[in-house]
Design a protein around this motif. Structure first.
Motif, mmCIF file in Angstrom:
data_model
loop_
_atom_site.group_PDB
_atom_site.id
_atom_site.type_symbol
_atom_site.label_atom_id
_atom_site.label_comp_id
_atom_site.label_asym_id
_atom_site.label_seq_id
_atom_site.Cartn_x
_atom_site.Cartn_y
_atom_site.Cartn_z
ATOM 1 N N LYS A 121 0.886 -1.229 -0.002
ATOM 2 C CA LYS A 121 0.042 0.060 0.166
ATOM 3 C C LYS A 121 0.851 1.383 0.014
ATOM 4 O O LYS A 121 0.282 2.350 0.243
ATOM 5 C CB LYS A 121 -0.934 0.272 0.975
ATOM 6 N N THR A 149 -2.278 5.396 -3.704
ATOM 7 C CA THR A 149 -3.019 4.156 -3.208
ATOM 8 C C THR A 149 -4.245 4.527 -2.791
ATOM 9 O O THR A 149 -4.528 5.602 -1.935
ATOM 10 C CB THR A 149 -2.223 3.543 -2.234
ATOM 11 N N VAL A 150 -5.261 3.882 -3.073
ATOM 12 C CA VAL A 150 -6.796 4.164 -2.364
ATOM 13 C C VAL A 150 -6.973 2.607 -1.896
ATOM 14 O O VAL A 150 -7.260 1.664 -2.605
ATOM 15 C CB VAL A 150 -7.754 4.599 -3.482
ATOM 16 N N CYS A 169 -5.047 0.190 -5.785
ATOM 17 C CA CYS A 169 -6.212 0.319 -4.944
ATOM 18 C C CYS A 169 -6.486 -1.036 -4.533
ATOM 19 O O CYS A 169 -6.395 -2.284 -5.104
ATOM 20 C CB CYS A 169 -7.461 0.949 -5.366
ATOM 21 N N ALA A 180 -11.676 -1.116 -3.214
ATOM 22 C CA ALA A 180 -12.196 0.113 -3.521
ATOM 23 C C ALA A 180 -13.488 -0.026 -4.240
ATOM 24 O O ALA A 180 -13.659 -0.991 -4.883
ATOM 25 C CB ALA A 180 -11.267 1.176 -4.108
ATOM 26 N N VAL A 217 -14.597 4.034 -8.077
ATOM 27 C CA VAL A 217 -13.396 4.838 -8.460
ATOM 28 C C VAL A 217 -13.508 5.252 -9.959
ATOM 29 O O VAL A 217 -13.660 4.328 -10.807
ATOM 30 C CB VAL A 217 -12.207 4.090 -7.958
ATOM 31 N N PRO A 228 -5.858 -1.368 -10.342
ATOM 32 C CA PRO A 228 -6.864 -1.839 -9.244
ATOM 33 C C PRO A 228 -6.657 -2.998 -8.964
ATOM 34 O O PRO A 228 -6.694 -3.987 -9.553
ATOM 35 C CB PRO A 228 -8.230 -1.601 -9.950
ATOM 36 N N SER A 266 -12.147 -5.128 -5.665
ATOM 37 C CA SER A 266 -12.694 -3.556 -6.012
ATOM 38 C C SER A 266 -13.828 -3.910 -6.990
ATOM 39 O O SER A 266 -13.650 -4.780 -7.810
ATOM 40 C CB SER A 266 -11.636 -2.833 -6.390
#
Length: 303
Positions: free
Chosen positions: A18, A23-24, A58, A61, A64, A81, A85
């Motif tokens: 991360k 980064t999400v 991510c 998530a 997005v 991603p 997610s």
């Protein structure tokens, strides 16, 4: 929540979970149980991401939007991603010069998302990749060219739609479908690629270090190929290892680069004359469903 507009980010990130650049990410399982926060989300619009370890990453998530950005000369991935997610929109981005791996990749159950209208080129491996059970995604109207891998690769990712993409001059295949079933390939153009225009591949991953509980997959390929052009690819227009089924209709196959002309291999090669007659002379669809395999040879099929 992260909202990025008209911003330049450069020279960030390193190899630590991360901490890859931008980064999400979700909290740890322990913290999330205590805090009970909703999934993270972000909008990244009209911005530039350069020389990040990962241009975007991510984890768990949702919702997005990555729209109208430039990802250039990032280290490992351009847009990545990951892990569970969903409902992502990756649209109208320019992704190029990724040094080690793919321009755009979604991996490990990234589902119900749209990858549309992007340009992905000059990347260290493939232009666009769907990986590890990423399903129910639409990959449409992208241009992927001059990559050192495939134009588009689907690895262990069933139930996806590829529509109207242009795959040109990639070192390997225009489109590779590996261990993925029910893939719909509609109106794509694959030209001047280094091996096949479209390649369906069965690959045994048992010798790898993959965690098969977390990253399960089915040893199966099946797809519908409708419309589009498969022209002047080095190995030929279309090849597949023994598929559960393959359907073909109204596909242009011109300008062979092989000395033997336009040809198929494997299951398709066995029925090559019938396939060409149905597609070109009769304007009919072809459906092939091998019934049994003995020592790698198809013993019975329907078409």
């Amino acid at each position: 929540e992260n909202f990025i507009l008209g911003t330049t980010m450069a020279n960030l990130g390193y190899l630590q979970s991360k901490s890859y650049g931008f980064t999400v990410a979700q909290y740890s399982e322990y913290d999330n149980a205590r805090l009970q926060r909703s999934a993270p989300h972000a909008w990244l619009v009209e911005s530039t991401f350069e020389d990040l370890y990962y241009g975007f990453y991510c984890y768990e998530a949702e919702d997005v939007a990555i729209v109208d950005n430039v990802y250039r000369n990032n280290v490992v991935y351009g847009i990545d991603p990951h892990d569970y997610s969903s409902r992502l929109l990756i649209a109208n981005n320019e992704v190029y010069g990724t040094r080690e791996k793919h321009g755009i990749i979604i991996s490990r159950e990234v589902n119900n998302s749209w990858i549309v209208g992007n340009r992905s080129y000059d990347n260290g491996l493939s232009g666009i990749v769907l990986d590890r059970q990423s399903s129910n995604n639409v990959v449409a109207n992208n241009v992927s060219y001059d990559n050192q891998g495939d134009g588009i690769g689907l690895y262990e990712s069933p139930d996806n739609l590829l529509w109207g993409n242009r795959l040109m001059n990639n070192l390997r295949n225009g489109i590779r479908v590996r261990n993925s079933s029910n893939v719909n390939v509609y109106h794509n153009v694959a030209v001047l690629n280094g091996t096949w225009g479209i390649y369906g591949q069965l690959k045994d991953l048992s010798a790898t270090d993959r965690n098969f509980k977390e990253d399960f997959y089915s040893y199966e390929v099946s797809m519908n190929v409708v419309g589009g052009e498969l022209a002047s690819n080095a190995s030929g227009p279309l090849s597949t290892d023994n598929p559960a089924y393959i359907a073909i209709y109204d596909v242009g196959m011109r300008f062979p680069r092989s000395d033997v002309g336009i040809h198929f291999e494997g299951v398709l090669g066995k029925y090559q004359m019938q396939i060409f007659d149905a597609l070109r002379n009769q304007g009919r669809a072809v459906f092939i469903e091998p019934k049994a395999v003995v020592s790698g040879q198809v013993t019975q099929a329907e078409n």
